[in-house]
Scaffold this motif. Sequence first.
Motif, mmCIF file in Angstrom:
data_model
loop_
_atom_site.group_PDB
_atom_site.id
_atom_site.type_symbol
_atom_site.label_atom_id
_atom_site.label_comp_id
_atom_site.label_asym_id
_atom_site.label_seq_id
_atom_site.Cartn_x
_atom_site.Cartn_y
_atom_site.Cartn_z
ATOM 1 N N ALA A 1 0.841 -1.193 0.000
ATOM 2 C CA ALA A 1 0.000 0.000 0.000
ATOM 3 C C ALA A 1 0.876 1.242 0.000
ATOM 4 C CB ALA A 1 -0.912 0.005 1.212
ATOM 5 N N ALA A 2 0.500 2.227 -0.801
ATOM 6 C CA ALA A 2 1.263 3.464 -0.864
ATOM 7 C C ALA A 2 0.332 4.655 -0.990
ATOM 8 C CB ALA A 2 2.223 3.427 -2.043
ATOM 9 N N VAL A 3 0.652 5.709 -0.269
ATOM 10 C CA VAL A 3 -0.055 6.977 -0.377
ATOM 11 C C VAL A 3 1.002 8.061 -0.469
ATOM 12 C CG1 VAL A 3 -1.560 8.627 0.773
ATOM 13 C CG2 VAL A 3 -1.978 6.187 1.039
ATOM 14 N N TRP A 4 0.936 8.934 -1.443
ATOM 15 C CA TRP A 4 1.803 10.101 -1.465
ATOM 16 C C TRP A 4 0.961 11.313 -1.775
ATOM 17 C CZ3 TRP A 4 2.221 5.843 -4.465
ATOM 18 C CH2 TRP A 4 2.032 5.969 -5.845
ATOM 19 N N THR A 5 1.121 12.351 -0.984
ATOM 20 C CA THR A 5 0.340 13.578 -1.094
ATOM 21 C C THR A 5 1.304 14.746 -1.098
ATOM 22 O OG1 THR A 5 -1.371 12.534 0.261
ATOM 23 C CG2 THR A 5 -1.524 14.883 -0.027
ATOM 24 N N TYR A 6 1.033 15.778 -1.874
ATOM 25 C CA TYR A 6 2.004 16.855 -1.969
ATOM 26 C C TYR A 6 1.666 18.120 -1.201
ATOM 27 C CZ TYR A 6 4.216 13.875 -5.340
ATOM 28 O OH TYR A 6 4.819 12.807 -5.939
ATOM 29 N N GLY A 7 0.473 18.704 -1.361
ATOM 30 C CA GLY A 7 0.220 19.963 -0.682
ATOM 31 C C GLY A 7 -1.146 20.071 -0.056
ATOM 32 N N SER A 8 -1.357 21.048 0.771
ATOM 33 C CA SER A 8 -2.588 21.416 1.463
ATOM 34 C C SER A 8 -2.784 20.656 2.757
ATOM 35 C CB SER A 8 -3.799 21.293 0.542
ATOM 36 O OG SER A 8 -3.639 22.147 -0.580
ATOM 37 N N ASP A 9 -3.993 20.332 3.122
ATOM 38 C CA ASP A 9 -4.289 19.903 4.491
ATOM 39 C C ASP A 9 -3.940 18.453 4.812
ATOM 40 O OD1 ASP A 9 -6.018 22.367 5.562
ATOM 41 O OD2 ASP A 9 -6.529 21.986 3.483
ATOM 42 N N ASN A 10 -3.543 17.669 3.829
ATOM 43 C CA ASN A 10 -3.029 16.324 4.019
ATOM 44 C C ASN A 10 -3.768 15.477 5.055
ATOM 45 O OD1 ASN A 10 -1.008 17.195 2.250
ATOM 46 N ND2 ASN A 10 0.253 17.870 3.961
ATOM 47 N N LYS A 11 -3.335 14.279 5.212
ATOM 48 C CA LYS A 11 -3.809 13.266 6.144
ATOM 49 C C LYS A 11 -3.761 11.962 5.398
ATOM 50 C CE LYS A 11 -6.860 13.739 9.498
ATOM 51 N NZ LYS A 11 -8.076 14.000 10.226
ATOM 52 N N ALA A 12 -3.443 10.887 6.007
ATOM 53 C CA ALA A 12 -3.427 9.591 5.348
ATOM 54 C C ALA A 12 -3.442 8.496 6.390
ATOM 55 C CB ALA A 12 -2.206 9.463 4.452
ATOM 56 N N VAL A 13 -4.078 7.417 6.128
ATOM 57 C CA VAL A 13 -4.112 6.279 7.035
ATOM 58 C C VAL A 13 -3.953 5.007 6.221
ATOM 59 C CG1 VAL A 13 -5.513 4.985 8.682
ATOM 60 C CG2 VAL A 13 -5.647 7.461 8.633
ATOM 61 N N ILE A 14 -3.031 4.167 6.566
ATOM 62 C CA ILE A 14 -2.925 2.831 5.992
ATOM 63 C C ILE A 14 -3.110 1.866 7.149
ATOM 64 C CG2 ILE A 14 -1.414 1.155 4.902
ATOM 65 C CD1 ILE A 14 -0.006 3.440 3.511
ATOM 66 N N TYR A 15 -4.007 0.969 7.037
ATOM 67 C CA TYR A 15 -4.234 -0.035 8.065
ATOM 68 C C TYR A 15 -4.212 -1.396 7.408
ATOM 69 C CZ TYR A 15 -6.850 -2.832 11.432
ATOM 70 O OH TYR A 15 -7.249 -3.812 12.296
ATOM 71 N N GLN A 16 -3.267 -2.213 7.743
ATOM 72 C CA GLN A 16 -3.218 -3.581 7.230
ATOM 73 C C GLN A 16 -3.174 -4.506 8.440
ATOM 74 O OE1 GLN A 16 0.276 -3.172 4.666
ATOM 75 N NE2 GLN A 16 -1.068 -3.148 2.899
ATOM 76 N N ASN A 17 -4.152 -5.343 8.592
ATOM 77 C CA ASN A 17 -4.227 -6.232 9.745
ATOM 78 C C ASN A 17 -4.255 -7.677 9.295
ATOM 79 O OD1 ASN A 17 -4.519 -6.960 12.490
ATOM 80 N ND2 ASN A 17 -6.682 -7.314 12.092
ATOM 81 N N ASN A 18 -3.564 -8.509 10.034
ATOM 82 C CA ASN A 18 -3.471 -9.920 9.684
ATOM 83 C C ASN A 18 -2.993 -10.064 8.245
ATOM 84 O OD1 ASN A 18 -3.559 -12.607 10.348
ATOM 85 N ND2 ASN A 18 -5.670 -12.864 9.698
ATOM 86 N N ALA A 19 -2.110 -9.145 7.860
ATOM 87 C CA ALA A 19 -1.585 -9.103 6.499
ATOM 88 C C ALA A 19 -0.122 -9.528 6.527
ATOM 89 C CB ALA A 19 -1.731 -7.703 5.923
ATOM 90 N N VAL A 20 0.152 -10.762 6.234
ATOM 91 C CA VAL A 20 1.500 -11.293 6.301
ATOM 92 C C VAL A 20 2.319 -10.770 5.129
ATOM 93 C CG1 VAL A 20 2.861 -13.410 6.375
ATOM 94 C CG2 VAL A 20 0.626 -13.319 7.475
ATOM 95 N N TRP A 21 3.561 -10.379 5.384
ATOM 96 C CA TRP A 21 4.465 -9.792 4.407
ATOM 97 C C TRP A 21 3.857 -8.544 3.765
ATOM 98 C CZ3 TRP A 21 4.051 -15.341 3.589
ATOM 99 C CH2 TRP A 21 5.055 -16.046 4.239
ATOM 100 N N ALA A 22 3.289 -7.709 4.592
ATOM 101 C CA ALA A 22 2.675 -6.472 4.119
ATOM 102 C C ALA A 22 3.717 -5.354 4.045
ATOM 103 C CB ALA A 22 1.552 -6.063 5.054
ATOM 104 N N TYR A 23 3.553 -4.468 3.066
ATOM 105 C CA TYR A 23 4.433 -3.321 2.905
ATOM 106 C C TYR A 23 3.595 -2.058 2.760
ATOM 107 C CZ TYR A 23 7.964 -0.210 1.086
ATOM 108 O OH TYR A 23 8.801 0.851 0.917
#
Length: 158
Positions: A73-95
């Motif tokens: 999972a990837a999130v990239w944000t450049y400007g303004s009010d931003n915020k990001a959440v990545i939640y991976q649960n019970n995810a083996v070999w997660a990146y």
Amino acid sequence: MKTRLSLVAIAVVLACGFAGPASADDATITQNGEDNDATIDQNNVPSSSASVYQSGDRNGANVTQTSSRYNSAAVWTYGSDNKAVIYQNNAVWAYAYMYQSGYFNDATINQKPDGAGNYSNDAVAQVFQTGNYNTASIDQIGTDCAGCWSSEGRAADG
């Protein structure tokens, strides 16, 4: 030029930093301006890939991948009010990877057990934020080590 280098770096990290099989399900959201918002939710999908790119204004984002192997999972944000959440649960070999550049920022990567005996074994997480208010939280907790790999490439004792 910085933006182009950042996108290339993210592509390289996702391509090389994740050692699972080719993705079975890819989810991509791309937004540029105004009141952005995004959500990707994948459950029980092995080798899934989720990426969100947002450029300016109100931003947001949310990626949830649960009960799978070889997730990225990837999130990239450049400007303004931003915020990001990545939640991976019970995810083996997660990146999970996040990059935010400017303004209010915020970040959360969570890859941890849900309290029901689930784990996120061999999970990798990165957050890179540059300017303004910044906040980051990587909260990887727990492993049952059944099937974990040590740095020598052999199964670790559980």
